[in-house]
Design an enzyme around this catalytic site. Structure first.
Site, PDB file in Angstrom:
ATOM      1  N   HIS A  47      46.225  41.534  35.084  1.00 50.38           N
ATOM      2  CA  HIS A  47      45.631  40.022  35.401  1.00 50.38           C
ATOM      3  C   HIS A  47      44.870  39.682  34.097  1.00 50.38           C
ATOM      4  CE1 HIS A  47      42.508  38.585  38.123  1.00 50.38           C
ATOM      5  NE2 HIS A  47      42.429  38.205  37.023  1.00 50.38           N
ATOM      6  N   HIS A  49      43.957  35.537  32.659  1.00 52.25           N
ATOM      7  CA  HIS A  49      43.723  34.502  32.532  1.00 52.25           C
ATOM      8  C   HIS A  49      44.284  33.386  30.999  1.00 52.25           C
ATOM      9  CE1 HIS A  49      42.088  34.287  36.338  1.00 52.25           C
ATOM     10  NE2 HIS A  49      41.211  35.858  35.690  1.00 52.25           N
ATOM     11  N   LEU A  50      45.233  32.657  31.463  1.00 51.75           N
ATOM     12  CA  LEU A  50      46.089  32.086  29.654  1.00 51.75           C
ATOM     13  C   LEU A  50      45.708  31.064  29.854  1.00 51.75           C
ATOM     14  CD1 LEU A  50      49.623  34.091  29.746  1.00 51.75           C
ATOM     15  CD2 LEU A  50      47.496  33.941  27.685  1.00 51.75           C
ATOM     16  N   ASN A 102      44.992  30.049  38.368  1.00 51.77           N
ATOM     17  CA  ASN A 102      43.709  28.808  38.852  1.00 51.77           C
ATOM     18  C   ASN A 102      43.393  28.316  37.638  1.00 51.77           C
ATOM     19  OD1 ASN A 102      43.003  31.143  37.034  1.00 51.77           O
ATOM     20  ND2 ASN A 102      41.214  31.244  37.570  1.00 51.77           N
ATOM     21  N   HIS A 157      40.924  38.420  45.899  1.00 54.06           N
ATOM     22  CA  HIS A 157      40.108  38.518  44.468  1.00 54.06           C
ATOM     23  C   HIS A 157      39.324  39.125  45.696  1.00 54.06           C
ATOM     24  CE1 HIS A 157      36.706  36.563  41.705  1.00 54.06           C
ATOM     25  NE2 HIS A 157      35.995  37.069  42.967  1.00 54.06           N
ATOM     26  N   LEU A 170      32.855  37.446  36.996  1.00 54.84           N
ATOM     27  CA  LEU A 170      33.051  37.563  38.506  1.00 54.84           C
ATOM     28  C   LEU A 170      34.289  38.352  38.957  1.00 54.84           C
ATOM     29  CD1 LEU A 170      31.509  33.842  40.664  1.00 54.84           C
ATOM     30  CD2 LEU A 170      30.380  36.488  40.151  1.00 54.84           C
ATOM     31  N   ASP A 221      41.343  40.487  32.467  1.00 47.79           N
ATOM     32  CA  ASP A 221      40.582  39.743  33.721  1.00 47.79           C
ATOM     33  C   ASP A 221      40.029  38.904  32.469  1.00 47.79           C
ATOM     34  OD1 ASP A 221      39.079  38.253  35.436  1.00 47.79           O
ATOM     35  OD2 ASP A 221      38.298  38.723  36.287  1.00 47.79           O
ATOM     36  N   HIS A 231      36.227  31.097  28.385  1.00 44.51           N
ATOM     37  CA  HIS A 231      35.539  29.670  28.375  1.00 44.51           C
ATOM     38  C   HIS A 231      34.809  29.111  27.021  1.00 44.51           C
ATOM     39  CE1 HIS A 231      35.690  29.847  32.876  1.00 44.51           C
ATOM     40  NE2 HIS A 231      35.235  31.060  33.004  1.00 44.51           N
TER      41      HIS A 231
HETATM   42  C1  NCD Z   1      38.164  33.661  35.788  1.00 42.73           C
HETATM   43  C2  NCD Z   1      37.676  32.642  35.403  1.00 42.73           C
HETATM   44  O1  NCD Z   1      37.563  32.452  34.674  1.00 42.73           O
HETATM   45  O2  NCD Z   1      39.139  31.859  35.487  1.00 42.73           O
HETATM   46  N1  NCD Z   1      36.515  33.983  36.028  1.00 42.73           N
HETATM   47  C3  NCD Z   1      35.879  35.603  35.983  1.00 42.73           C
HETATM   48  O3  NCD Z   1      34.703  35.681  35.829  1.00 42.73           O
HETATM   49  N2  NCD Z   1      36.565  36.851  36.184  1.00 42.73           N
HETATM   50  C4  NCD Z   1      38.067  33.728  37.744  1.00 42.73           C
HETATM   51  C5  NCD Z   1      37.821  34.990  38.140  1.00 42.73           C
HETATM   52  O4  NCD Z   1      39.274  36.184  38.098  1.00 42.73           O
HETATM   53  O5  NCD Z   1      37.245  35.503  39.109  1.00 42.73           O
HETATM   54 ZN    ZN Z   2      40.434  36.645  36.374  1.00 44.22          ZN
END
Ligand code: NCD
Ligand code: ZN
Length: 354
Positions: free
Chosen positions: A14, A16-17, A42, A136, A219, A247, A251
Protein backbone atom coordinates in the site's frame (compact mmCIF):
# COMPACT_ATOMS: atom_id res chain seq x y z
CA UNK A 1 30.20 -7.31 14.12
CA UNK A 2 26.77 -5.69 14.67
CA UNK A 3 23.69 -7.83 15.04
CA UNK A 4 22.22 -8.54 11.56
CA UNK A 5 19.12 -9.95 9.96
CA UNK A 6 18.74 -10.90 6.28
CA UNK A 7 15.30 -11.25 4.75
CA UNK A 8 13.88 -11.89 1.29
CA UNK A 9 13.44 -8.59 -0.58
CA UNK A 10 10.18 -7.11 0.71
CA UNK A 11 7.13 -5.60 -0.99
CA UNK A 12 5.00 -2.60 -0.01
CA UNK A 13 1.35 -3.56 -0.47
CA UNK A 14 0.00 0.00 0.00
CA UNK A 15 1.92 3.00 -1.30
CA UNK A 16 1.19 6.55 -2.51
CA UNK A 17 3.68 7.61 -5.18
CA UNK A 18 1.88 10.72 -6.54
CA UNK A 19 2.91 12.04 -9.95
CA UNK A 20 5.29 14.47 -11.67
CA UNK A 21 8.01 16.06 -9.52
CA UNK A 22 6.65 14.45 -6.34
CA UNK A 23 6.84 11.00 -7.95
CA UNK A 24 10.42 11.64 -9.05
CA UNK A 25 11.33 12.70 -5.50
CA UNK A 26 9.85 9.74 -3.61
CA UNK A 27 10.13 6.80 -6.01
CA UNK A 28 13.88 6.15 -5.42
CA UNK A 29 13.17 5.69 -1.70
CA UNK A 30 10.68 2.89 -2.31
CA UNK A 31 12.78 1.31 -5.07
CA UNK A 32 15.77 1.12 -2.71
CA UNK A 33 13.79 -0.83 -0.13
CA UNK A 34 11.12 -2.77 -1.97
CA UNK A 35 10.89 -5.03 -5.02
CA UNK A 36 7.25 -4.24 -5.74
CA UNK A 37 4.52 -1.98 -4.45
CA UNK A 38 0.78 -1.68 -4.86
CA UNK A 39 0.37 1.89 -6.03
CA UNK A 40 -2.66 3.82 -4.83
CA UNK A 41 -4.82 5.54 -7.48
CA UNK A 42 -5.87 8.69 -5.56
CA UNK A 43 -4.34 11.18 -7.97
CA UNK A 44 -6.18 14.21 -9.29
CA UNK A 45 -7.97 13.18 -11.48
CA UNK A 46 -8.19 9.67 -10.02
CA UNK A 47 -6.73 6.69 -11.83
CA UNK A 48 -10.14 5.23 -12.61
CA UNK A 49 -9.71 3.35 -15.90
CA UNK A 50 -7.33 0.65 -17.10
CA UNK A 51 -6.05 3.07 -19.72
CA UNK A 52 -5.19 5.63 -17.01
CA UNK A 53 -3.57 2.94 -14.87
CA UNK A 54 -1.33 1.78 -17.71
CA UNK A 55 -0.32 5.36 -18.52
CA UNK A 56 0.44 5.98 -14.82
CA UNK A 57 2.45 2.75 -14.69
CA UNK A 58 4.53 3.97 -17.62
CA UNK A 59 5.21 7.32 -15.88
CA UNK A 60 6.37 5.45 -12.78
CA UNK A 61 8.66 3.14 -14.72
CA UNK A 62 10.07 6.13 -16.64
CA UNK A 63 10.80 7.92 -13.34
CA UNK A 64 12.82 5.02 -11.90
CA UNK A 65 16.50 5.74 -11.30
CA UNK A 66 18.85 3.96 -13.71
CA UNK A 67 19.53 0.40 -12.64
CA UNK A 68 16.64 0.24 -10.15
CA UNK A 69 14.62 -2.94 -9.99
CA UNK A 70 11.09 -2.12 -8.88
CA UNK A 71 7.72 -3.24 -10.14
CA UNK A 72 4.66 -1.01 -9.67
CA UNK A 73 1.45 -3.02 -9.25
CA UNK A 74 -1.50 -0.99 -10.38
CA UNK A 75 -4.94 -0.34 -8.90
CA UNK A 76 -8.10 1.38 -10.13
CA UNK A 77 -10.00 4.00 -8.16
CA UNK A 78 -13.54 2.71 -7.75
CA UNK A 79 -16.23 5.31 -8.44
CA UNK A 80 -20.02 5.20 -8.52
CA UNK A 81 -19.78 4.93 -12.30
CA UNK A 82 -16.98 2.38 -12.82
CA UNK A 83 -18.30 0.04 -15.55
CA UNK A 84 -18.35 -3.65 -14.52
CA UNK A 85 -16.72 -4.47 -17.89
CA UNK A 86 -13.59 -2.62 -16.69
CA UNK A 87 -12.81 -5.60 -14.43
CA UNK A 88 -12.14 -7.95 -17.34
CA UNK A 89 -9.98 -5.28 -18.98
CA UNK A 90 -8.16 -4.89 -15.66
CA UNK A 91 -7.42 -8.57 -15.44
CA UNK A 92 -6.20 -8.71 -19.04
CA UNK A 93 -3.90 -5.72 -18.39
CA UNK A 94 -2.44 -7.13 -15.16
CA UNK A 95 -4.12 -4.53 -12.94
CA UNK A 96 -4.28 -6.20 -9.56
CA UNK A 97 -7.02 -4.49 -7.60
CA UNK A 98 -9.65 -1.81 -7.21
CA UNK A 99 -9.56 0.66 -4.35
CA UNK A 100 -12.69 1.62 -2.47
CA UNK A 101 -12.58 5.08 -0.92
CA UNK A 102 -15.83 6.02 0.77
CA UNK A 103 -16.45 9.51 -0.67
CA UNK A 104 -14.83 12.09 1.62
CA UNK A 105 -12.91 9.58 3.79
CA UNK A 106 -9.38 10.83 3.07
CA UNK A 107 -7.00 12.70 0.73
CA UNK A 108 -8.43 12.93 -2.83
CA UNK A 109 -11.44 10.76 -2.05
CA UNK A 110 -14.17 13.11 -3.26
CA UNK A 111 -14.64 10.96 -6.39
CA UNK A 112 -15.10 7.90 -4.15
CA UNK A 113 -18.12 5.69 -3.66
CA UNK A 114 -21.22 7.36 -2.20
CA UNK A 115 -23.25 4.17 -1.70
CA UNK A 116 -22.00 0.59 -1.89
CA UNK A 117 -25.22 -0.49 -3.61
CA UNK A 118 -24.11 1.48 -6.65
CA UNK A 119 -20.99 -0.63 -7.14
CA UNK A 120 -22.52 -4.09 -6.58
CA UNK A 121 -22.20 -4.91 -10.30
CA UNK A 122 -18.50 -3.98 -10.37
CA UNK A 123 -17.76 -6.00 -7.23
CA UNK A 124 -19.48 -9.02 -8.76
CA UNK A 125 -17.31 -8.61 -11.87
CA UNK A 126 -14.18 -8.17 -9.71
CA UNK A 127 -14.99 -11.38 -7.86
CA UNK A 128 -15.42 -13.21 -11.18
CA UNK A 129 -12.21 -11.84 -12.72
CA UNK A 130 -10.02 -12.31 -9.64
CA UNK A 131 -9.49 -8.58 -9.05
CA UNK A 132 -8.95 -7.81 -5.35
CA UNK A 133 -10.92 -5.15 -3.48
CA UNK A 134 -8.76 -2.85 -1.34
CA UNK A 135 -10.79 -0.97 1.22
CA UNK A 136 -10.26 2.31 3.04
CA UNK A 137 -12.38 1.09 5.92
CA UNK A 138 -13.79 4.20 7.54
CA UNK A 139 -17.27 5.66 7.57
CA UNK A 140 -17.43 9.36 6.84
CA UNK A 141 -20.48 10.39 8.88
CA UNK A 142 -19.62 13.46 10.89
CA UNK A 143 -21.64 12.12 13.82
CA UNK A 144 -19.30 9.12 14.17
CA UNK A 145 -16.26 9.90 16.33
CA UNK A 146 -13.07 9.99 14.25
CA UNK A 147 -11.51 7.28 16.46
CA UNK A 148 -14.49 4.94 15.88
CA UNK A 149 -14.82 5.24 12.12
CA UNK A 150 -13.02 1.99 11.32
CA UNK A 151 -14.96 -0.17 13.78
CA UNK A 152 -18.25 1.31 12.58
CA UNK A 153 -17.29 0.71 8.93
CA UNK A 154 -16.67 -2.95 9.68
CA UNK A 155 -20.07 -3.39 11.33
CA UNK A 156 -22.04 -1.37 8.82
CA UNK A 157 -20.33 -2.32 5.57
CA UNK A 158 -17.47 -4.83 5.64
CA UNK A 159 -19.37 -7.70 7.22
CA UNK A 160 -22.06 -7.38 4.53
CA UNK A 161 -19.55 -7.03 1.68
CA UNK A 162 -17.74 -10.14 2.82
CA UNK A 163 -21.01 -12.13 2.85
CA UNK A 164 -22.25 -10.82 -0.49
CA UNK A 165 -19.03 -11.59 -2.38
CA UNK A 166 -17.54 -14.71 -0.78
CA UNK A 167 -15.03 -15.28 -3.58
CA UNK A 168 -13.69 -11.71 -3.65
CA UNK A 169 -10.27 -11.07 -2.13
CA UNK A 170 -10.72 -8.16 0.27
CA UNK A 171 -7.91 -6.25 1.97
CA UNK A 172 -8.75 -3.95 4.86
CA UNK A 173 -6.04 -1.38 4.18
CA UNK A 174 -4.06 0.19 7.01
CA UNK A 175 -6.00 -1.55 9.76
CA UNK A 176 -5.70 0.47 12.96
CA UNK A 177 -7.90 -1.09 15.64
CA UNK A 178 -8.26 -4.17 17.80
CA UNK A 179 -11.73 -4.61 16.28
CA UNK A 180 -10.31 -4.52 12.75
CA UNK A 181 -7.52 -6.98 13.52
CA UNK A 182 -9.96 -9.33 15.19
CA UNK A 183 -12.41 -9.12 12.30
CA UNK A 184 -9.71 -9.95 9.74
CA UNK A 185 -8.30 -12.78 11.84
CA UNK A 186 -11.73 -14.42 11.88
CA UNK A 187 -12.92 -13.59 8.36
CA UNK A 188 -11.35 -16.49 6.45
CA UNK A 189 -8.62 -16.90 3.88
CA UNK A 190 -9.88 -14.37 1.34
CA UNK A 191 -9.69 -11.47 3.80
CA UNK A 192 -6.41 -9.78 4.72
CA UNK A 193 -5.11 -6.48 6.07
CA UNK A 194 -2.10 -4.25 5.62
CA UNK A 195 -0.50 -2.56 8.63
CA UNK A 196 1.59 0.61 8.54
CA UNK A 197 4.83 1.10 10.46
CA UNK A 198 3.46 4.19 12.19
CA UNK A 199 0.43 2.36 13.57
CA UNK A 200 2.81 -0.30 14.95
CA UNK A 201 5.16 2.24 16.51
CA UNK A 202 2.89 4.99 17.83
CA UNK A 203 -0.35 5.52 19.65
CA UNK A 204 -2.43 8.70 19.51
CA UNK A 205 -0.35 10.42 22.18
CA UNK A 206 2.23 10.98 19.43
CA UNK A 207 -0.14 13.51 17.87
CA UNK A 208 0.04 15.73 20.95
CA UNK A 209 3.58 15.24 22.28
CA UNK A 210 4.36 18.65 23.78
CA UNK A 211 2.15 20.39 21.17
CA UNK A 212 0.28 19.45 18.00
CA UNK A 213 2.36 17.27 15.69
CA UNK A 214 1.03 17.46 12.14
CA UNK A 215 3.52 14.93 10.76
CA UNK A 216 1.84 12.22 12.85
CA UNK A 217 -1.56 13.03 11.39
CA UNK A 218 -2.80 10.43 8.94
CA UNK A 219 -6.03 8.67 8.15
CA UNK A 220 -7.07 6.41 9.68
CA UNK A 221 -5.82 8.38 12.66
CA UNK A 222 -3.47 6.89 15.28
CA UNK A 223 -5.40 5.08 18.00
CA UNK A 224 -5.06 4.15 21.69
CA UNK A 225 -2.21 1.98 22.98
CA UNK A 226 -4.48 -1.06 23.29
CA UNK A 227 -5.05 -0.92 19.54
CA UNK A 228 -1.32 -0.57 18.80
CA UNK A 229 -0.70 -3.67 20.89
CA UNK A 230 -3.43 -5.59 19.04
CA UNK A 231 -1.87 -4.60 15.70
CA UNK A 232 1.57 -5.69 16.86
CA UNK A 233 0.11 -9.04 17.86
CA UNK A 234 -1.61 -9.41 14.47
CA UNK A 235 1.53 -8.41 12.53
CA UNK A 236 3.64 -10.98 14.37
CA UNK A 237 1.02 -13.75 14.31
CA UNK A 238 1.40 -16.67 11.94
CA UNK A 239 -1.99 -16.18 10.26
CA UNK A 240 -0.41 -15.07 6.97
CA UNK A 241 -3.13 -12.46 6.45
CA UNK A 242 -1.51 -9.37 7.93
CA UNK A 243 1.24 -7.90 5.84
CA UNK A 244 3.30 -4.81 5.17
CA UNK A 245 1.68 -1.73 3.63
CA UNK A 246 3.43 1.53 4.50
CA UNK A 247 0.64 3.88 3.38
CA UNK A 248 3.54 6.26 2.89
CA UNK A 249 1.71 9.40 1.79
CA UNK A 250 3.93 12.35 0.86
CA UNK A 251 2.61 15.89 1.25
CA UNK A 252 4.72 19.05 1.01
CA UNK A 253 5.70 20.18 4.53
CA UNK A 254 3.90 23.50 3.97
CA UNK A 255 0.62 21.62 3.47
CA UNK A 256 1.03 19.61 6.65
CA UNK A 257 2.30 22.45 8.86
CA UNK A 258 -0.87 24.35 8.09
CA UNK A 259 -4.09 25.52 9.76
CA UNK A 260 -5.83 22.69 7.87
CA UNK A 261 -3.02 20.16 7.50
CA UNK A 262 -3.17 17.24 5.06
CA UNK A 263 -3.46 13.65 6.27
CA UNK A 264 -0.53 11.33 5.55
CA UNK A 265 2.80 10.24 7.03
CA UNK A 266 5.90 10.00 4.86
CA UNK A 267 7.63 6.72 5.70
CA UNK A 268 8.89 5.34 2.38
CA UNK A 269 12.36 6.78 3.04
CA UNK A 270 12.94 4.60 6.12
CA UNK A 271 10.09 2.09 5.97
CA UNK A 272 11.96 -1.12 6.60
CA UNK A 273 13.99 0.42 9.41
CA UNK A 274 10.76 1.60 11.07
CA UNK A 275 9.19 -1.84 10.82
CA UNK A 276 12.42 -3.43 12.17
CA UNK A 277 12.25 -1.04 15.13
CA UNK A 278 8.65 -2.08 15.83
CA UNK A 279 9.27 -5.81 15.47
CA UNK A 280 12.45 -5.63 17.56
CA UNK A 281 10.56 -3.70 20.24
CA UNK A 282 8.06 -6.54 20.39
CA UNK A 283 10.85 -9.15 20.52
CA UNK A 284 9.62 -10.56 17.20
CA UNK A 285 12.28 -9.82 14.59
CA UNK A 286 12.02 -13.43 13.48
CA UNK A 287 8.49 -12.62 12.21
CA UNK A 288 9.57 -9.65 10.07
CA UNK A 289 10.31 -11.65 6.93
CA UNK A 290 6.89 -13.33 6.77
CA UNK A 291 5.18 -9.97 7.29
CA UNK A 292 7.33 -7.97 4.87
CA UNK A 293 8.29 -10.44 2.16
CA UNK A 294 6.21 -13.61 2.11
CA UNK A 295 2.60 -13.38 3.27
CA UNK A 296 1.48 -10.55 0.98
CA UNK A 297 2.82 -12.22 -2.17
CA UNK A 298 1.14 -15.48 -1.15
CA UNK A 299 -2.20 -13.72 -0.59
CA UNK A 300 -2.06 -12.07 -4.02
CA UNK A 301 -0.82 -15.28 -5.70
CA UNK A 302 2.43 -13.64 -6.83
CA UNK A 303 5.93 -15.16 -6.78
CA UNK A 304 8.26 -14.46 -3.88
CA UNK A 305 11.10 -12.03 -4.64
CA UNK A 306 14.53 -13.48 -5.29
CA UNK A 307 16.83 -10.87 -3.75
CA UNK A 308 17.56 -10.11 -0.10
CA UNK A 309 17.89 -7.14 2.23
CA UNK A 310 20.22 -7.16 5.23
CA UNK A 311 19.50 -4.93 8.21
CA UNK A 312 22.05 -4.32 10.92
CA UNK A 313 21.75 -2.88 14.39
CA UNK A 314 23.52 0.45 13.93
CA UNK A 315 22.02 3.72 15.16
CA UNK A 316 21.41 6.46 12.58
CA UNK A 317 19.46 9.69 12.55
CA UNK A 318 16.47 10.21 10.26
CA UNK A 319 16.94 13.41 8.21
CA UNK A 320 14.65 16.30 9.15
CA UNK A 321 13.83 17.20 5.57
CA UNK A 322 14.07 15.85 2.02
CA UNK A 323 13.82 17.50 -1.40
CA UNK A 324 10.29 17.41 -2.87
CA UNK A 325 9.99 19.26 -6.17
CA UNK A 326 9.89 22.97 -5.28
CA UNK A 327 9.10 22.24 -1.65
CA UNK A 328 10.33 20.01 1.13
CA UNK A 329 9.16 16.71 2.52
CA UNK A 330 9.48 15.80 6.19
CA UNK A 331 9.94 12.10 6.86
CA UNK A 332 8.12 10.80 9.93
CA UNK A 333 10.30 11.10 13.01
CA UNK A 334 12.91 13.33 11.35
CA UNK A 335 15.79 14.06 13.74
CA UNK A 336 15.12 10.90 15.76
CA UNK A 337 17.49 7.97 16.03
CA UNK A 338 16.55 4.55 14.67
CA UNK A 339 18.44 1.48 15.76
CA UNK A 340 18.27 -0.59 12.55
CA UNK A 341 19.85 0.39 9.23
CA UNK A 342 19.91 -1.24 5.81
CA UNK A 343 23.39 -2.69 5.37
CA UNK A 344 23.08 -4.42 2.01
CA UNK A 345 20.59 -5.43 -0.64
CA UNK A 346 20.75 -7.89 -3.49
CA UNK A 347 18.51 -8.12 -6.52
CA UNK A 348 18.11 -11.33 -8.49
CA UNK A 349 20.34 -11.58 -11.54
CA UNK A 350 18.65 -11.11 -14.92
CA UNK A 351 17.40 -14.53 -16.09
CA UNK A 352 18.22 -16.30 -12.86
CA UNK A 353 14.60 -17.21 -12.21
CA UNK A 354 13.87 -20.71 -13.53
C1 NCD B 1 -3.39 9.19 2.12
C2 NCD B 1 -2.92 10.22 1.09
O1 NCD B 1 -2.39 11.26 1.47
O2 NCD B 1 -3.06 9.94 -0.11
N1 NCD B 1 -3.41 9.82 3.43
C3 NCD B 1 -3.36 9.19 4.62
O3 NCD B 1 -3.50 9.85 5.65
N2 NCD B 1 -3.14 7.89 4.71
C4 NCD B 1 -4.70 8.63 1.73
C5 NCD B 1 -5.10 7.39 2.51
O4 NCD B 1 -4.54 6.32 2.31
O5 NCD B 1 -6.01 7.49 3.34
ZN1 ZN C 1 -3.22 5.15 1.70
Amino acid sequence: MPEQITITRPDDWHLHLRDGAALAAVLPHSARQFARAIVMPNLRPPVASVEQALAYRRRIVDALPAGASFEPLMTLYLTDTTPPAEMKRARDAGVLAIKLYPAGATTNSDAGVTDLKRVAGVLEAAEREGIALLVHGEVTDLDVDVFDREAVFIDRHLVGLRRSFPGLKIVLEHVTTREGAQYVAEAGEKTAATITAHHLLYNRNALFQGGIRPHWYCLPILKRELHRLALMKAATSASGRFFLGTDSAPHAASLKENACGCAGCYTAFHALELYAEAFDGAGALDRLEAFASIDGAAFYGLPRNAGTVTLEKRPWTVPESLAFGDGELKPLGGGQTLSWAIAAATVEEEGSRP
